[in-house]
Each structure stands twice: as C-alpha cells, then as structure tokens.
Design an enzyme around this catalytic site. Structure first.
Site, PDB file in Angstrom:
ATOM      1  N   ALA A   1     -30.052 -45.893 -32.211  1.00 55.79           N
ATOM      2  CA  ALA A   1     -30.879 -46.183 -33.378  1.00 55.79           C
ATOM      3  C   ALA A   1     -29.953 -46.384 -34.556  1.00 55.79           C
ATOM      4  CB  ALA A   1     -31.848 -45.026 -33.630  1.00 55.79           C
ATOM      5  N   LYS A   2     -30.568 -46.656 -35.674  1.00 55.29           N
ATOM      6  CA  LYS A   2     -29.764 -46.945 -36.877  1.00 55.29           C
ATOM      7  C   LYS A   2     -28.756 -45.838 -37.180  1.00 55.29           C
ATOM      8  CE  LYS A   2     -31.898 -50.537 -39.282  1.00 55.29           C
ATOM      9  NZ  LYS A   2     -33.321 -50.544 -38.921  1.00 55.29           N
ATOM     10  N   ARG A   3     -29.150 -44.551 -36.923  1.00 56.68           N
ATOM     11  CA  ARG A   3     -28.249 -43.465 -37.291  1.00 56.68           C
ATOM     12  C   ARG A   3     -26.907 -43.535 -36.547  1.00 56.68           C
ATOM     13  NH1 ARG A   3     -32.189 -41.337 -34.184  1.00 56.68           N
ATOM     14  NH2 ARG A   3     -31.526 -40.795 -32.098  1.00 56.68           N
ATOM     15  N   HIS A   4     -26.858 -44.327 -35.470  1.00 47.67           N
ATOM     16  CA  HIS A   4     -25.609 -44.417 -34.727  1.00 47.67           C
ATOM     17  C   HIS A   4     -24.656 -45.471 -35.277  1.00 47.67           C
ATOM     18  CE1 HIS A   4     -28.286 -42.499 -31.650  1.00 47.67           C
ATOM     19  NE2 HIS A   4     -27.290 -41.664 -31.763  1.00 47.67           N
TER      20      HIS A   4
END
Ligand code: GLU
Length: 321
Positions: free
Chosen positions: A250-253
């Site tokens: 996801a974006k957090r990665h």
C-alpha cells in the site's frame, strides 16, 4: 473460447502487486489463446479518479500487456466502466429480491464497527455481520425505516461452499462464511460483490485470476452466481506482494508504483522479468518481455508463497538496463 480479465479499481495507482496480477491474468489468457479484457471497477465513483484510470492503462501498455476488449479496444461486451453498468446491477438486484434472499439492514456504522474486533472476518471486508437485522419483523422494519435508510444484505446459504482454486487448490468454506453481505449500500451504491459477479457473468468471463486477498470473497460471489442462475468461472487467487511489515502493499510502503518506476528510469523488461521470477515462472531474475514468457506459463508453476518486498529491489529494478 476462454475469457479472462484484469479489473483495476482506479482509486490508487498500479503498484508492483497489481502488476503481478495483471501479468499473470494476461499470461493465462495468452497461453490459452483466449481473450483478455480490462474492466475499470469505478463503482465507487467518489473514490475513483479518471486520471488514475489513464495512468493504469498507460502502465499496462508500457508493461506490454495488451487487451482485446476494454477501454479503447473492442467494445462488444462493454461498457467496460462499472459506473456505466448500473442498469445491469439494478436488474440483478431486482432478481435477487425475487429470490427472497435480500433483507434491509439498519445497523449504523458504529454498530458495525463494534463487531469489527470479532475473529474470522473477510480479509477484504472486515468482521462477519452477526445477522442483527436478518430476523426483523415487518413492523420492526417499518419502525426503523422511519429513522434510517437501510442497506440491502444478501443472506448467505446454509451449506458449505466448495471450489477448486487454480493456485490455492481445493477450498471449503463453512456455511455462511463471512456473514451476510451488503449488495446495495444505504447511499444507493451497489457493492463490489454484486457488481463484480454481474460483470464477470454478463461479460462471459471463464477465468478469474486475482489477488489472494479476495479468496474469501469467492464464497459470497459463488452464492450470488447460484442465486442469479449464472454459471461461475474458474477462480484462481495468486499470492500477494507484501511490505517488509508483512502487510499487503500500500502507499505506506513507499513508492512502488509502476508510474514512479517508469519515471525513475526502470525498463519494462526489468519489471516483467522480476515479477516472473518472484512468481516462480523463471529460475533467476533476468529482463524479459511479457511475450517471451507466454511459452513458460503454466498455473502449476506459479509460486504459492506470498513474497516480501525489500526496498533494495527497487534500486535493482531501476538500475538494471
Ligand atoms: N477491483 C478489484 C481490485 O482492484 C479486483 C476485483 C476482482 O478482480 O475481482 O482489487
């Protein structure tokens, strides 16, 4: 003739995990001499953005994954945007009404969140609905309807659901697995479960290959197929790419988007070769085109393991020429 599809939701850019699914579903159809379709799952129009659709299509072209039906191609079984298919969902919903399997649900978001800690929820959709509104009498329904517009839920059956998954193998889900689910939200939006089932059925899809996070949505969809009198496709769920924290990409990665990799100078052959390698289709990482992979594709070869993506791989994908 076999028909497969890749069905992106244009609420976020395509990342390596989505690209893996696109590649495998494309390869499955190309190796079988079938039809490959792109369908844009913009049913949640609030969260979907047309410019993201354009980026996804551009990323697919850059990867060399062409499509026979879909945006800009043959439109015999279109439209290929869910936002343009509402009449089909409406018609299916009224047929479901006739089966007596739908009921109005007046539970508030807070009430539903209160069960969210319960175990055995769908990985894709949270805790199973405990059936609170299933047994309401007509009088109770009228009384609640005065205060709240209901969503509509589909009542799961009482038999276990069994199917053979093309990668994950034989599957058995207990009766009512995942709980009764929403087919139309209180705000009038049709749910993913309803839209995807109606689309795959009406578009003649014979082979659904998608991410393993949707494996436990399959019993729901199989029950919808049966209730609507549709023949279900073969289902295949491919392992996911996970971040270092073990969670779905996801974006957090960080920036794992195909668009960003392109901008950073990555080559499509590097991305395709790496995806093929981590999918178990080739023994070592080497740059390859999607076309070159067609002869080595077989579902039996696809690795059953989720893959943890370490950030160093991105540098490798960018520097490999
Ligand atoms: N639209 C879904 C997604 O982007 C895929 C649905 C499916 O393949 O059934 O995750």
């Amino acid at each position: 003739m076999r028909r497969g599809r890749f069905a992106p939701t244009p609420s976020g850019h395509m990342h390596l995990g989505n690209a893996k699914i696109a590649l495998l579903s494309w390869l499955e159809m190309r190796a079988a001499g079938g039809i490959f379709m792109i369908r844009i799952e913009d049913i949640d129009i609030q969260r979907s953005r047309p410019e993201i659709t354009e980026c996804i299509l551009e990323d697919l072209r850059w990867l060399g994954l062409d499509w026979d039906e879909g945006p800009g191609a043959d439109d015999d079984s279109g439209p290929y945007w869910q936002s343009q298919r509402l009449d089909y969902y409406k018609e299916a919903l009224s047929r479901l009404q006739d089966t007596g399997r739908l009921y109005p649900c007046y539970c508030s978001r807070a009430e539903l969140l209160a069960v969210a800690g319960a175990p055995h929820g769908l990985s894709s959709e949270g805790a199973p609905y405990p059936g609170t509104c299933r047994g309401l009498s007509p009088a109770e329904q009228t009384e609640r309807a005065a205060r709240k517009t209901p969503s509509l839920r589909f009542a799961m059956g009482t038999e276990p659901v069994r199917f053979h998954d093309g990668i994950a193998g034989p599957q058995t889900f207990p009766p009512g697995s995942g709980g009764d689910f929403v087919v139309r939200r209180a705000d009038g939006l049709y749910s993913y479960q309803l839209a995807v089932t109606v689309d795959d059925a009406l578009m003649g899809i014979t082979d659904v290959l998608r991410g393993g996070d949707l494996l436990d949505s399959t019993p729901r969809q199989l029950e919808l197929y049966a209730a609507l009198g549709f023949k279900p496709p073969a289902f295949t769920h491919a392992p996911l790419l996970l971040g270092e924290d073990g969670r779905r990409l996801a974006k957090r990665h960080g920036d794992l988007g195909i668009t960003s990799l392109r901008a950073a100078g990555s080559k499509p052959e590097a991305v395709i070769g790496w995806l093929a390698y981590i999918s178990g289709l080739i023994d070592r990482f080497e740059p390859l085109t999607a076309q070159e992979l067609i002869p080595c594709f077989s579902l039996d070869r696809v690795s059953k393991q989720n893959f943890i993506l370490h950030p160093e791989i991105l540098n490798q994908l960018i520097s490999l020429q």
